[in-house]
Design a protein around this motif. Structure first.
Motif, PDB file in Angstrom:
ATOM      1  N   ILE A  69      36.099 -24.971   5.723  1.00  0.00           N
ATOM      2  CA  ILE A  69      36.149 -25.241   4.289  1.00  0.00           C
ATOM      3  C   ILE A  69      35.052 -26.254   3.969  1.00  0.00           C
ATOM      4  O   ILE A  69      35.102 -27.395   4.417  1.00  0.00           O
ATOM      5  N   ASP A  71      32.916 -28.474   1.384  1.00  0.00           N
ATOM      6  CA  ASP A  71      32.978 -29.147   0.094  1.00  0.00           C
ATOM      7  C   ASP A  71      31.700 -28.876  -0.712  1.00  0.00           C
ATOM      8  O   ASP A  71      30.622 -28.730  -0.143  1.00  0.00           O
ATOM      9  N   GLY A  72      31.839 -28.847  -2.024  1.00  0.00           N
ATOM     10  CA  GLY A  72      30.695 -28.607  -2.900  1.00  0.00           C
ATOM     11  C   GLY A  72      29.602 -29.657  -2.752  1.00  0.00           C
ATOM     12  O   GLY A  72      28.411 -29.352  -2.882  1.00  0.00           O
ATOM     13  N   PHE A 121      37.405 -29.154   7.730  1.00  0.00           N
ATOM     14  CA  PHE A 121      36.843 -29.502   6.429  1.00  0.00           C
ATOM     15  C   PHE A 121      35.461 -30.106   6.665  1.00  0.00           C
ATOM     16  O   PHE A 121      35.299 -30.967   7.522  1.00  0.00           O
ATOM     17  N   GLU A 123      32.684 -32.304   4.880  1.00  0.00           N
ATOM     18  CA  GLU A 123      32.551 -33.197   3.735  1.00  0.00           C
ATOM     19  C   GLU A 123      31.288 -34.038   3.863  1.00  0.00           C
ATOM     20  O   GLU A 123      30.705 -34.142   4.941  1.00  0.00           O
ATOM     21  N   GLN A 125      29.952 -37.797   3.604  1.00  0.00           N
ATOM     22  CA  GLN A 125      30.369 -39.201   3.593  1.00  0.00           C
ATOM     23  C   GLN A 125      29.156 -40.063   3.882  1.00  0.00           C
ATOM     24  O   GLN A 125      28.533 -39.929   4.935  1.00  0.00           O
TER      25      GLN A 125
END
Length: 163
Positions: A69, A71-72, A121, A123, A125
């Motif tokens: 998954i 993230d945009g 996920f 992401e 950061q």
């Protein structure tokens, strides 16, 4: 101006410049093969990037079943890295997806930090792409899969009772 009119003027300008360097016989042979490309806009680049990410996810599902998954914000970050040289168009998208998604994911899979069945996920950061496992999803440890399949192979059918 419409894109067609802008393309026509570029074509006319290029034709004038080509005539300075090449003879008419040569230009007559290649003129029909000259194509003017307009620069890609952000919507087209996003569409190309999304297609590449779908390829990555489909490849994972076929070869190493994990749920990925993204993230945009990660997509925006990768796209910004891929378009920092607009003269290359969409050529850098594939290499940036490899650099920021495929290669780190491959290292995590090879080191068994990500296992089959994991939900991961991706992401952003502090301007870094990070991969986070979902702790609520139980992964399939490769060693346990081998033990289970070994047990399945060694199980013998119950002999039928004869009367």
């Amino acid at each position: 101006k419409t894109p067609e009119i802008a393309g026509d003027s570029i074509y006319k300008h290029v034709s004038v410049e080509l005539k300075k360097y090449f003879n008419p016989e040569f230009l007559g042979r290649i003129e029909k093969d000259i194509v003017v490309f307009n620069p890609l806009g952000k919507p087209e680049l996003i569409q190309i990037m999304n297609l590449r990410i779908v390829e990555l996810i489909n490849n994972l599902e076929r070869n190493y079943p994990i749920e990925l998954i993204i993230d945009g914000a990660v997509k925006d970050y990768v796209l910004s890295k891929a378009t920092d040289h607009p003269e290359y168009g969409a050529r850098l998208i594939k290499s940036k997806i490899e650099k920021y998604l495929e290669e780190p994911l491959g290292r995590l899979i090879n080191s068994q930090q990500i296992l089959e069945g994991d939900r991961v996920f991706v992401e952003l950061q502090n301007d870094k792409v990070v991969f986070l496992k979902d702790p609520t999803v139980k992964s399939q440890n490769p060693e346990e899969i081998k033990k289970i399949s070994a047990k399945i192979r060694t199980v013998k059918p119950n002999p039928k009772k004869t009367r």
